[in-house]
Scaffold this active site. Structure first.
Site, PDB file in Angstrom:
ATOM      1  N   SER A 140       0.823  -1.200   0.000  1.00  0.00           N
ATOM      2  CA  SER A 140       0.000   0.000   0.000  1.00  0.00           C
ATOM      3  C   SER A 140       0.860   1.255   0.000  1.00  0.00           C
ATOM      4  O   SER A 140       2.017   1.245   0.432  1.00  0.00           O
ATOM      5  CB  SER A 140      -0.916   0.016   1.232  1.00  0.00           C
ATOM      6  OG  SER A 140      -1.571   1.258   1.371  1.00  0.00           O
ATOM      7  N   TYR A 153      -3.913  -0.005  10.067  1.00  0.00           N
ATOM      8  CA  TYR A 153      -3.769  -0.435   8.674  1.00  0.00           C
ATOM      9  C   TYR A 153      -2.315  -0.314   8.227  1.00  0.00           C
ATOM     10  O   TYR A 153      -1.777  -1.230   7.590  1.00  0.00           O
ATOM     11  CB  TYR A 153      -4.684   0.406   7.781  1.00  0.00           C
ATOM     12  CG  TYR A 153      -4.642   0.005   6.323  1.00  0.00           C
ATOM     13  CD1 TYR A 153      -5.176  -1.213   5.911  1.00  0.00           C
ATOM     14  CD2 TYR A 153      -4.082   0.842   5.365  1.00  0.00           C
ATOM     15  CE1 TYR A 153      -5.143  -1.593   4.574  1.00  0.00           C
ATOM     16  CE2 TYR A 153      -4.043   0.472   4.025  1.00  0.00           C
ATOM     17  CZ  TYR A 153      -4.569  -0.737   3.634  1.00  0.00           C
ATOM     18  OH  TYR A 153      -4.534  -1.104   2.316  1.00  0.00           O
TER      19      TYR A 153
END
Length: 299
Positions: A140, A153
């Site tokens: 990510s 996250y």
């Protein structure tokens, strides 16, 4: 297994990027096992997987039997490409995210990937380099740029990055490729489906960076800059080294025998540049160098 024919096992394939990768791999002539926690529902919702020759399989990467389940699938279907895509995001301040919520985030995004990889490795090793065994892990943009509200996250995805880079060193002698896809913000359902802490938002964060980021990302849903179908196409091209895009063929060859990190999305590439600038400033600093060396034993 021929150079042009691959067999994919894709986790989290019922929506978003995982679904797009499954469709693109099938269109390219490869075999696909698309996994979902509820494959019957996924098959009804996305009949194109089976109509193109793919099959659905049940897989919940948070379950302790994931390793054995993956080991069975990859052996029975002669899988040589594992795409670790399953995951989700919880957005909120670290203070508001409960310990259980934090653990669940890590368990899904990182431990789930670990379980799947451990299940695939024995079969992948048996294929040897000639069998083109490949592990694709979805990273990510948060690996490169910090976002308030993304503590849990980000922790999970930084774990994906570190595991991928180290794993590549361990399995390269067996001819197994490890590819990390650092993904920017793509137009999937991710921003429609992110979770928030059950505790809500502590008043101290109201109107601040955490609140602003959550609202910004919620408003961005449906307007993200990245095209997931094109990302999927590039990922498949990097795996099979047989696409129509010269750049992906060139980049794919760089990943043979070493770790391959690939940014997808203009926003992600810009974040690479930003991170490099940060680290370059430290590297160029005589003060940081002197401080670092000051902790060595005097010989």
């Amino acid at each position: 297994m021929s150079h042009s024919m691959y067999s994919f096992l894709i986790t989290g394939a019922s929506s978003g990027l995982g679904l797009e990768i499954a469709i693109e791999a099938l269109k390219a002539g490869h075999s696909v096992v698309a996994t979902a926690r509820d494959p019957a529902t996924a098959a009804k919702k996305h009949p194109e997987i089976e109509s193109h020759g793919g099959i659905w399989a049940e897989l919940d990467v948070t379950r302790p039997d994931t390793k054995d389940r993956v080991a069975t699938i990859v052996k029975e279907k002669n899988v040589n490409v594992l795409v670790n895509n399953a995951g989700y995001g919880i957005l909120g301040s670290l203070e508001d995210i409960s310990e259980e919520e934090f653990i669940t985030q890590i368990d899904t995004n990182l431990f789930g990937m670990m379980r799947s990889i451990k299940g695939a490795l024995p079969h992948f090793r048996s294929l040897g380099a000639a069998g083109n065994p490949t592990i694709v892990n979805i990273g990510s943009i948060v690996n490169l740029a910090a976002f308030p509200a993304c503590t849990a996250y980000s922790a999970s995805k930084m774990g994906v990055e570190a595991l991928s880079e180290t794993l590549a060193l361990e399995v390269a002698p067996a001819g197994i490729r490890v590819v990390l896809i650092d993904l920017g913000i793509f137009r999937t359902a991710f921003l429609h489906s992110f979770k928030k802490p059950e505790a809500g938002l502590t008043d101290a964060y109201s109107g601040g960076a955490v609140d602003t980021t959550v609202n910004f990302l919620a408003d961005l849903a449906g307007k993200q800059p990245g095209n997931p179908a094109l990302a999927a196409k590039r990922i498949v091209e990097i795996v099979d080294k047989n696409g129509d895009h010269a750049l992906t063929r060139f980049i794919a060859d760089q990943g043979v025998g070493k770790f391959l990190r690939v940014p997808l999305g203009s926003d992600c590439f810009a974040s690479y540049a930003g991170k490099i600038d940060q680290l370059s400033a430290v590297k160029a600093s005589a003060e940081f160098e002197a401080l670092a060396k000051s902790t060595d034993f005097a010989e």
